[in-house]
Design a protein around this motif. Sequence first.
Motif, PDB file in Angstrom:
ATOM      1  N   SER A  28       0.720  -1.216  -0.106  1.00 36.04           N
ATOM      2  CA  SER A  28      -0.093  -0.030  -0.006  1.00 36.04           C
ATOM      3  C   SER A  28       0.843   1.279  -0.040  1.00 36.04           C
ATOM      4  CB  SER A  28      -0.927   0.008   1.346  1.00 36.04           C
ATOM      5  OG  SER A  28      -0.257   0.052   2.446  1.00 36.04           O
ATOM      6  N   SER A  29       2.170   1.189   0.116  1.00 35.27           N
ATOM      7  CA  SER A  29       2.920   2.362   0.424  1.00 35.27           C
ATOM      8  C   SER A  29       3.725   2.398  -0.902  1.00 35.27           C
ATOM      9  CB  SER A  29       3.944   2.271   1.442  1.00 35.27           C
ATOM     10  OG  SER A  29       3.303   2.157   2.768  1.00 35.27           O
ATOM     11  N   TRP A  51       0.666   3.435  -5.407  1.00 36.49           N
ATOM     12  CA  TRP A  51       0.366   3.619  -4.080  1.00 36.49           C
ATOM     13  C   TRP A  51      -0.622   4.301  -3.769  1.00 36.49           C
ATOM     14  CZ3 TRP A  51       0.054   8.024  -1.442  1.00 36.49           C
ATOM     15  CH2 TRP A  51       0.592   9.066  -2.076  1.00 36.49           C
ATOM     16  N   SER A  52      -0.900   5.068  -4.350  1.00 36.08           N
ATOM     17  CA  SER A  52      -2.293   5.924  -3.975  1.00 36.08           C
ATOM     18  C   SER A  52      -3.691   5.289  -4.492  1.00 36.08           C
ATOM     19  CB  SER A  52      -2.290   7.200  -4.715  1.00 36.08           C
ATOM     20  OG  SER A  52      -1.901   7.356  -6.188  1.00 36.08           O
ATOM     21  N   GLY A  53      -3.401   4.192  -5.173  1.00 38.76           N
ATOM     22  CA  GLY A  53      -4.499   3.317  -5.578  1.00 38.76           C
ATOM     23  C   GLY A  53      -4.846   3.467  -7.277  1.00 38.76           C
ATOM     24  N   GLY A  54      -4.143   4.422  -7.936  1.00 39.88           N
ATOM     25  CA  GLY A  54      -4.277   4.716  -9.455  1.00 39.88           C
ATOM     26  C   GLY A  54      -3.819   3.156 -10.080  1.00 39.88           C
ATOM     27  N   ASN A  71      -4.869  -4.899   0.666  1.00 36.64           N
ATOM     28  CA  ASN A  71      -3.989  -4.365   1.633  1.00 36.64           C
ATOM     29  C   ASN A  71      -3.870  -5.372   3.117  1.00 36.64           C
ATOM     30  OD1 ASN A  71      -3.488  -2.358   0.271  1.00 36.64           O
ATOM     31  ND2 ASN A  71      -4.874  -0.890   0.979  1.00 36.64           N
ATOM     32  N   THR A  72      -4.850  -6.013   3.462  1.00 35.05           N
ATOM     33  CA  THR A  72      -4.952  -6.796   4.551  1.00 35.05           C
ATOM     34  C   THR A  72      -4.194  -7.964   4.396  1.00 35.05           C
ATOM     35  OG1 THR A  72      -7.496  -6.265   5.118  1.00 35.05           O
ATOM     36  CG2 THR A  72      -6.472  -8.198   5.893  1.00 35.05           C
ATOM     37  N   LYS A  73      -4.252  -8.436   3.179  1.00 36.34           N
ATOM     38  CA  LYS A  73      -3.154  -9.790   2.946  1.00 36.34           C
ATOM     39  C   LYS A  73      -1.877  -9.167   2.278  1.00 36.34           C
ATOM     40  CE  LYS A  73      -7.201 -12.609   2.262  1.00 36.34           C
ATOM     41  NZ  LYS A  73      -7.815 -13.617   1.374  1.00 36.34           N
ATOM     42  N   ASN A  74      -1.778  -8.232   1.934  1.00 34.82           N
ATOM     43  CA  ASN A  74      -0.524  -7.700   1.126  1.00 34.82           C
ATOM     44  C   ASN A  74      -0.159  -8.264   0.034  1.00 34.82           C
ATOM     45  OD1 ASN A  74       1.387  -5.500   1.435  1.00 34.82           O
ATOM     46  ND2 ASN A  74       2.887  -6.828   2.292  1.00 34.82           N
ATOM     47  N   LEU A  75      -1.162  -8.323  -0.792  1.00 37.07           N
ATOM     48  CA  LEU A  75      -1.005  -9.229  -2.031  1.00 37.07           C
ATOM     49  C   LEU A  75      -1.391  -8.192  -3.184  1.00 37.07           C
ATOM     50  CD1 LEU A  75      -3.060 -12.589  -1.268  1.00 37.07           C
ATOM     51  CD2 LEU A  75      -0.467 -12.274  -1.604  1.00 37.07           C
TER      52      LEU A  75
END
Length: 121
Positions: A28-29, A51-54, A71-75
């Motif tokens: 996510s970063s 990182w911003s979702g784009g 983001n929860t699973k970092n996948l």
Amino acid sequence: HLGQSGGGLVQTGGSLRLSCAASGLSFSSHTVGWFRQGPGKEREFVAAIVWSGGIHYADSVKGRFTISRDNTKNLVDLQMNSLKPEDTAVYYCAVSYYGSRYDFADSYDSWGQGTQVTVSS
């Protein structure tokens, strides 16, 4: 460290899902991209999620592939539908820490091991 899963052999028109998991960093970063390298070809950009979702796609896969991030699973996953023989390649996920070009391989700092996708006609 990035670990990939998924891929395999599918017929034209079929679907496959690739997954990229990270250890030691948060997707996510950072910008996460998917690239592919077909037989005798240069590595090419497929899709990226910033990182911003784009989200960005290569024209060749737009409307058929979907990149998503959990983001929860970092996948980061790449869902590939309506596959064509020309999609046959080794697919790589990669993460960019500071790069500014999401479609430029040299912007990426860490790469997965690659996974083969073969689409039969």
